[in-house]
Design a protein around this motif. Structure first.
Motif, PDB file in Angstrom:
ATOM      1  N   ALA A  90       0.861  -1.185   0.000  1.00 51.93           N
ATOM      2  CA  ALA A  90       0.000   0.000   0.000  1.00 51.93           C
ATOM      3  C   ALA A  90       0.891   1.227   0.000  1.00 51.93           C
ATOM      4  O   ALA A  90       2.048   1.171   0.432  1.00 51.93           O
ATOM      5  N   GLY A  91       0.352   2.343  -0.467  1.00 54.34           N
ATOM      6  CA  GLY A  91       1.094   3.590  -0.459  1.00 54.34           C
ATOM      7  C   GLY A  91       1.055   4.240   0.915  1.00 54.34           C
ATOM      8  O   GLY A  91       0.165   3.973   1.727  1.00 54.34           O
ATOM      9  N   VAL A  92       2.034   5.094   1.174  1.00 58.09           N
ATOM     10  CA  VAL A  92       2.128   5.787   2.459  1.00 58.09           C
ATOM     11  C   VAL A  92       2.346   7.273   2.191  1.00 58.09           C
ATOM     12  O   VAL A  92       3.187   7.645   1.365  1.00 58.09           O
ATOM     13  N   VAL A  93       1.598   8.128   2.895  1.00 58.88           N
ATOM     14  CA  VAL A  93       1.743   9.574   2.730  1.00 58.88           C
ATOM     15  C   VAL A  93       1.941  10.241   4.089  1.00 58.88           C
ATOM     16  O   VAL A  93       1.417   9.786   5.114  1.00 58.88           O
ATOM     17  N   ASP A  94       2.692  11.319   4.076  1.00 58.13           N
ATOM     18  CA  ASP A  94       2.938  12.133   5.264  1.00 58.13           C
ATOM     19  C   ASP A  94       1.714  13.010   5.521  1.00 58.13           C
ATOM     20  O   ASP A  94       1.251  13.722   4.631  1.00 58.13           O
ATOM     21  N   VAL A  95       1.189  12.963   6.752  1.00 57.78           N
ATOM     22  CA  VAL A  95       0.025  13.788   7.074  1.00 57.78           C
ATOM     23  C   VAL A  95       0.346  14.820   8.144  1.00 57.78           C
ATOM     24  O   VAL A  95      -0.555  15.492   8.647  1.00 57.78           O
ATOM     25  N   GLY A  96       1.623  14.980   8.475  1.00 56.98           N
ATOM     26  CA  GLY A  96       2.021  16.018   9.407  1.00 56.98           C
ATOM     27  C   GLY A  96       2.218  15.535  10.825  1.00 56.98           C
ATOM     28  O   GLY A  96       1.760  14.450  11.216  1.00 56.98           O
ATOM     29  N   ASP A  97       2.932  16.319  11.616  1.00 55.19           N
ATOM     30  CA  ASP A  97       3.197  16.023  13.027  1.00 55.19           C
ATOM     31  C   ASP A  97       3.937  14.704  13.220  1.00 55.19           C
ATOM     32  O   ASP A  97       3.808  14.055  14.266  1.00 55.19           O
ATOM     33  N   GLY A  98       4.704  14.277  12.211  1.00 51.79           N
ATOM     34  CA  GLY A  98       5.440  13.027  12.319  1.00 51.79           C
ATOM     35  C   GLY A  98       4.633  11.787  12.029  1.00 51.79           C
ATOM     36  O   GLY A  98       5.151  10.661  12.127  1.00 51.79           O
TER      37      GLY A  98
END
Length: 767
Positions: A90-98
């Motif tokens: 699956a893909g992974v994305v940065d959503v902030g705050d680590g």
């Protein structure tokens, strides 16, 4: 030859080159089988044939779609948010705050027709394990469903089973089901679409990959035992056209155990937290075949496995059956020798069976150049000796012939502008109620109320709102919103534009919650790739999605292709289901789609432009049974601007509600917002009430603006170039629609009966 070597060994394969093999029955073409013989320099053993047949199946190898899917990478927008792209589970994305989020959607269409409950249940289980394998805790699921006519006998059999399977598995896992879709069309008779999505949350440093590094590391199979269920499921069911014998394929449908999966989730997360694994893969389609070949290919390229060590539920299984079994709730991990005891102790704590079945091996330069070396033994003799990358990464790639469908020009020329329109207010009123009560438009609560939407306590929005929203931590305000959308009618009329419209609607639905769209997953459901017309539709659809994602800056993180969705020679309408994920910094600013009593008197604004666009519309389909013309125009610049207005309006507290316009147009949106909040509205339709109500022009939404924010909201819309037309106010107990020559008034009680009674009447009556 000794008694224990009566099975098919590598030695026997080398000395019996002319032994007939059932490659065609396993879905392999003559040239594919010939290529396997060329790779190995001999005929394959039965076990090797099993591996290649499932790994080179359409479902696992994407052999007909790869040439088109590559553009998702080639046209990917530049973004720092993408942490893991296509190619992993699956893909992974940065959503902030680590924090990072992983999400994906996959199909379980054919198994859900053959055995509805188990097919749908294991579809949920499989996508949850894909998310778990990335190192994330699964936090929510969604589903996008399509069936034949709601009152058809086939739908009466399939839909209740599918819904019970989804609710059983998801509810037992304790995962909220926060949204999705429910559609009905004759084209899905005998071939329902069951697309399941899962989303998970992790810290950036928690990401795990499907790889087997480190010669000497252990290969461990943990979870359920291996049985005969699901043998050949990926190749037998998902890579072939349905026919009258499909019901006989029940053994190819897996059987799920959500209670075991819950233990497996918690056990795996503890293993990850203790840093006890260096590589991980779930066992879904193709089972041990997939896990071993992909892990080996992703690492050093070398692995040795003793199949005798695989814990069996049925000890009569042969090596090839062990390799093809798709028994559920199983994982494979790569573990360093020094951490083996801790790994096994952790599994024992969770009552999870774990067995060391092999080890990672060194490969020579020559072996590496050939694709590595995977060796498997059975009763002490070698039954597999093959380069794993040739199965996992180097399967056949087809450039299938493309041909524009012969009937497409005629369909597009059959414009719905010539259809009879309502000429009186009474007729207009009747058609509003008719569209609102139609299956696929009506309230799906009969289905969605069977799912737990609020378990875990972090659900911010769920059905029936435009998108689902989850707070990503118990003690934070940051959240993610998701929506799935697809319209087979639009895509049938124009696959390029239709796919972009599906993407735009999902993008708009996420924005309507107050979130900012960030990334995309997809499940592309089409007919047989051997049909040039289907492949033309697919190629146009893939191009449309890639172009749209590039323009709006949302990368495709991964997804699924489901071919052979047809019964006999009749394919479904091409149905790309697009999932969009967005981020909201503070979930307290989220928007619902409900008019509220607390906002009585608030102005309702229509955002966007309304044109005469009825091609593929719900009105044409429901009232006239018509499909023709062109779908609505796509304006991605306008969609992006609308998204900015909705997100900024939410962030700044200017809006009280937002609801996108899609199926059924303004008529359905106003009715839904009124019913969801329990308060009516008074709206002026202008000179052309019919078009105002039923046009399906894209890039539109209705919003209610807080009384003290009208000036600021007007400036916001002007800054982004979004047309904002005041059309009415919230209040009263009716849906009151006035126009230049009259008025339509429908009480909320009558509106509710029409909207909410359809599915209970159909499916409760069938019980």
């Amino acid at each position: 030859m000794s008694e224990v070597s009566q099975f098919d060994t590598v030695t026997k394969a080398e000395t019996t080159p002319d032994t007939p093999q059932p490659f065609a029955e396993l879905g392999m073409k003559d040239d594919e089988y010939a290529r396997v013989r060329e790779i190995l320099g001999r005929r394959p053993t039965s076990a090797e044939l099993a591996i290649y047949s499932v790994m080179w199946s359409e479902h696992c190898s994407y052999k007909s779609s790869k040439v088109h899917l590559r553009q998702f990478g080639e046209k990917a927008p530049e973004t720092d948010a993408l942490l893991v792209g296509m190619g992993e589970n699956a893909g992974v994305v940065d959503v902030g705050d680590g924090y990072a989020v992983t999400f994906k959607i996959e199909s379980h269409n054919h198994p859900s027709y053959v055995e509805p409950h188990q097919g749908a249940a294991t579809g949920v289980g499989g996508i949850v394990r894909d998310i778990l394998t990335m190192g994330a805790r699964p936090v929510a699921v969604m589903d996008a469903l399509r069936f034949g006519p709601a009152d058809a006998p086939d739908t009466q059999r399939v839909l209740p089973g599918v819904v019970s399977g989804i609710s059983f598995y998801g509810n037992c896992l304790g995962l909220p089901n926060i949204g999705g879709e429910l559609g009905f069309d004759a084209g899905y008779s005998g071939n329902p679409l069951v697309n399941a999505l899962c989303v998970g949350v992790m810290k950036h440093g928690d990401i795990k990959l499907a790889q087997a590094p480190g010669p000497g590391n252990h290969v461990i199979l943990f979870g359920s035992t291996t049985g005969p269920d699901g043998i050949g499921g990926a190749s037998v069911l998902a890579s072939a056209t349905f026919d009258d014998e499909s019901q006989a394929k029940r053994p190819s449908v897996q059987v799920g155990d959500p209670f075991m999966e819950k233990l497996l989730i918690e056990c795996s997360l503890e293993l990850f937290a203790k840093d006890l694994v260096v590589g991980i893969q779930d066992l879904g389609a193709a089972g041990v075949s997939c896990a071993t070949t992909e892990l080996a290919a992703g690492g050093t390229g070398g692995m040795r496995v003793e199949l005798d060590r695989v814990p069996l539920r049925d000890h009569r299984l042969t090596p090839e059956e062990i390799l093809m079994s798709e028994s559920q709730e199983r994982m494979m991990a790569i573990v360093e020798p020094g951490k083996l005891d801790d790994f096994l102790a952790t599994c024992a704590k969770w009552d999870i069976l774990a067995s060391v079945i092999g080890e990672v091996t060194e490969v020579t330069e020559e072996e590496a150049a050939r694709g590595g070396r995977l060796v498997m033994t059975w009763h002490g003799e070698t039954v597999v000796d093959m380069p794993p990358r040739t199965a996992s990464d180097e399967g056949p790639v087809y450039e299938r012939p493309l041909a524009r469908p012969d009937d497409l020009d005629g369909l597009q020329a059959d414009d719905p502008t010539e259809l009879e329109r309502p000429s009186t207010d009474a007729q207009l009123r009747e058609q509003v109620l008719r569209v609102l009560s139609a299956p696929g438009i009506c309230d799906p609560a009969w289905v969605t109320e069977q799912y737990d939407r609020y378990v875990l306590g972090n659900t911010v929005l769920a059905n029936p709102h435009d998108g689902g929203m989850i707070r990503i931590t118990d003690d934070g305000d940051r959240g993610v919103a998701l929506a799935t959308d697809g319209n087979g009618r639009y895509t049938r009329l124009d696959p390029y534009a239709g796919t972009q419209l599906a993407y735009a609607e999902a993008y708009r639905n996420v924005a309507a919650t107050g979130a900012r769209p960030l990334a995309v997953t997809n499940c592309l459901n089409f007919g047989s790739p051997e049909d040039p017309a289907v492949m033309w539709q697919f190629s146009e659809s893939a191009k449309g999605l890639a172009d749209a994602c590039l323009q709006l800056g949302t990368p495709v993180t991964g997804g699924n292709v489901s071919f052979y969705n047809q019964t006999g020679s009749t394919a479904i309408n091409p149905t790309p289901v697009i999932g969009v994920l967005g981020v909201i910094e503070d979930v307290h600013n989220r928007l619902t789609s409900s008019f509220s009593h607390s906002d009585e008197g608030a102005k309702i604004f229509l955002l966007g432009e309304t044109r005469e666009e009825l091609g593929g519309s719900a009105w044409a389909d429901i009232v006239h049974g018509h499909l023709g013309g062109l779908p609505p125009q796509v304006d991605l610049v306008a969609e992006a601007s609308l998204g900015e207005v909705l997100a900024d309006g939410a962030d700044n507290g200017l809006l009280a509600s937002a609801h996108d316009l899609s199926d059924g147009g303004l008529a359905v949106a106003l009715a839904e917002s009124s019913l969801r909040g329990g308060v009516g509205c008074e709206v002026k339709l202008g000179e052309e009430p019919f078009l105002a109500l039923f046009s399906e022009s894209a890039g539109r939404a209705i919003v209610t603006v807080r009384a003290d924010a009208e000036g600021a909201f007007g400036e916001l819309c002007a800054r982004h170039g979004v047309p904002a037309t005041p059309i009415g106010i919230v209040g009263g107990t009716d849906l009151a629609l006035t126009h230049a020559n009259g008025e339509i008034r429908i009480g909320l009680a009558e509106l509710r009966t029409a909207h909410e009674s359809t599915l209970p009447q159909i499916f409760n009556a069938s019980r």
